[in-house]
Scaffold this active site. Structure first.
Site, short mmCIF file in Angstrom:
data_model
loop_
_atom_site.label_atom_id
_atom_site.label_comp_id
_atom_site.label_asym_id
_atom_site.label_seq_id
_atom_site.Cartn_x
_atom_site.Cartn_y
_atom_site.Cartn_z
N GLU A 1 22.08 6.70 -46.81
CA GLU A 1 21.91 6.40 -48.23
C GLU A 1 22.87 7.19 -49.12
OE1 GLU A 1 18.18 7.98 -49.88
OE2 GLU A 1 17.59 8.50 -47.84
N HIS B 1 15.13 9.51 -57.87
CA HIS B 1 13.67 9.51 -57.97
C HIS B 1 13.19 9.36 -59.41
CE1 HIS B 1 13.71 12.07 -54.03
NE2 HIS B 1 13.92 10.79 -53.79
N GLU C 1 16.70 0.60 -50.74
CA GLU C 1 17.33 0.95 -52.02
C GLU C 1 18.66 0.20 -52.13
OE1 GLU C 1 17.49 5.21 -51.89
OE2 GLU C 1 15.31 5.40 -51.76
#
Length: 406
Positions: A358, A232, A262
């Site tokens: 992820e 982040h 991503e």
């Protein structure tokens, strides 16, 4: 001059075209009412972005004021501040009441008129802060407050067909944002220029797909070099250098719903160690997607993927859990915390859940292959035709395609 404590904007223009059908919104509210009846709850006051949005299709802009949604056994009514004019009424699936600033307790005056002597009032205990709780206790001394946060989160975790279609279209737009990132990547280009190009591209595509929708909150995080060590980390003005590890993170937002794309990339070239680490992470990403099937337990998925990292002596570099639920959430609100691919989550996957895979490792600065490696796909859990899941992310990944040469 004394102004009215409450206002109505019901005649200030027509209702906006809703994101979802009337049948879908009725389904959500009626499912909640069934739970309220079981628990003898007379009305529920929602105060969070995510539940106000989920049950009304209205996403408020707080800006230091209080907002809410009252759902009783007959109707749903959003409570909004006068600064927003008629927009909350136009966007609410249900009714709306606006309170003015002319008396300090007008927000609570609006609630009082809507709950009509309720004895048991549902609240989100994970969202109501101490200040608001004390005020509610003072304003409603005879009311018993009942926590509905956990149950409403569980209801949101299972997506309807309309929600899945909405999220799938958003995933398509995230793929477009990823392609725009790649178009903008070049040695010497600052991170923020890559992010701006991606975000603008996604917003334009959202406007085409939802011509009557509000355009807000879509963003891109694009990181390079050391800045890739966190998932982040915000965009900076750092310029891309040859051989940099890169991370693109595209987040289209539509009507309170969030999706993500991503990817790990490299600028112009990657070392053998970069590629080795990258391939390991991609292999774990692939295995993780295979594990996302009905009946699988979140904690078991995390443990199996941990074993894969440990076999490569990389488990100590794993950054966080392996994925989470998608739906009404954002970087500043919402979270279906009961659906996280972590060791401490015992939730069993069910058809209709929407989950990311992820995996990420961060190799410390100064070591060969330093940087953060992360791939991210979104999958719909399904038992149709024994497929187990449907991957709605289609952007390529891995060393064969994501070493960007200009």
């Amino acid at each position: 001059m004394m102004r009215d404590r409450l206002q109505s904007y019901a005649n200030n223009g027509p209702k906006a075209k809703p994101t979802f059908s009337a049948e879908e919104m009725a389904r959500r509210q009626d499912t909640l009412r069934t739970y309220m009846a079981e628990k003898n709850i007379d009305a529920t006051l929602f105060t969070s972005y995510h539940n106000v949005n989920y049950y009304s299709d209205f996403l408020y802009c707080q800006f230091g004021r209080r907002y809410g949604l009252i759902v009783d056994h007959n109707k749903a009514t959003s409570i909004s501040a006068g600064i927003d004019g008629g927009q909350p009424w136009r966007r609410t699936s249900g009714e709306n009441i606006t309170y003015t600033d002319w008396q300090k307790d007008n927000y609570f005056h609006a609630i009082r008129g809507l709950i009509k002597g309720a004895k048991r009032l549902g609240l989100e205990f994970d969202h109501v802060n101490l200040d608001l709780l004390e005020l509610l206790k003072s304003e409603f001394p005879g009311v018993q407050f009942v926590d509905v946060a956990e149950h409403t989160m569980r209801l949101r975790m299972i997506k309807s067909a309309e929600e899945i279609a909405h999220i799938t279209e958003m995933a398509r737009i995230a793929d477009i944002g990823g392609a725009a990132c790649i178009d903008a990547i070049d040695v010497g280009v600052p991170e923020h220029e890559v992010a701006l190009h991606s975000t603008a591209t996604m917003i334009r595509e959202i406007a085409k797909s939802w011509p009557d929708g509000e355009l807000l909150d879509t963003w891109t995080w694009f990181q390079s070099g050391l800045n890739t060590d966190g998932a982040h980390n915000p965009v900076t003005s750092r310029k891309i250098e040859r051989g940099d590890i890169l991370s693109l993170n595209c987040f289209p937002m539509v009507a309170g719903y969030y999706v993500a794309l991503e990817r790990t990339l490299f600028a112009e070239e990657a070392t053998d160690e970069d590629i080795r680490l990258w391939n390991i992470n991609c292999a774990i990403h692939d295995r993780g997607k295979e594990l996302l099937v009905p009946g699988a337990k979140c904690s078991d998925i995390a443990k199996e993927l941990n074993d894969m990292y440990e076999a490569e002596n990389l488990l100590q570099y794993r950054s966080f859990g392996y994925g989470h639920s998608f739906g009404v959430l954002c970087h500043y609100y919402g979270r279906e915390a009961g659906l996280e691919l972590r060791e401490d989550c015992e939730t069993v996957l069910e058809p209709g859940m929407v989950v990311s895979m992820e995996p990420m490792i961060t190799i410390p600065e100064g070591m060969p292959g330093a940087g953060g490696y992360r791939e991210h796909d979104i999958l719909v859990i399904s038992d149709a035709n024994n497929v187990g899941n449907v991957n709605i992310t289609h952007h390529p990944y891995g060393p064969d395609t994501m070493i960007i040469k200009k």
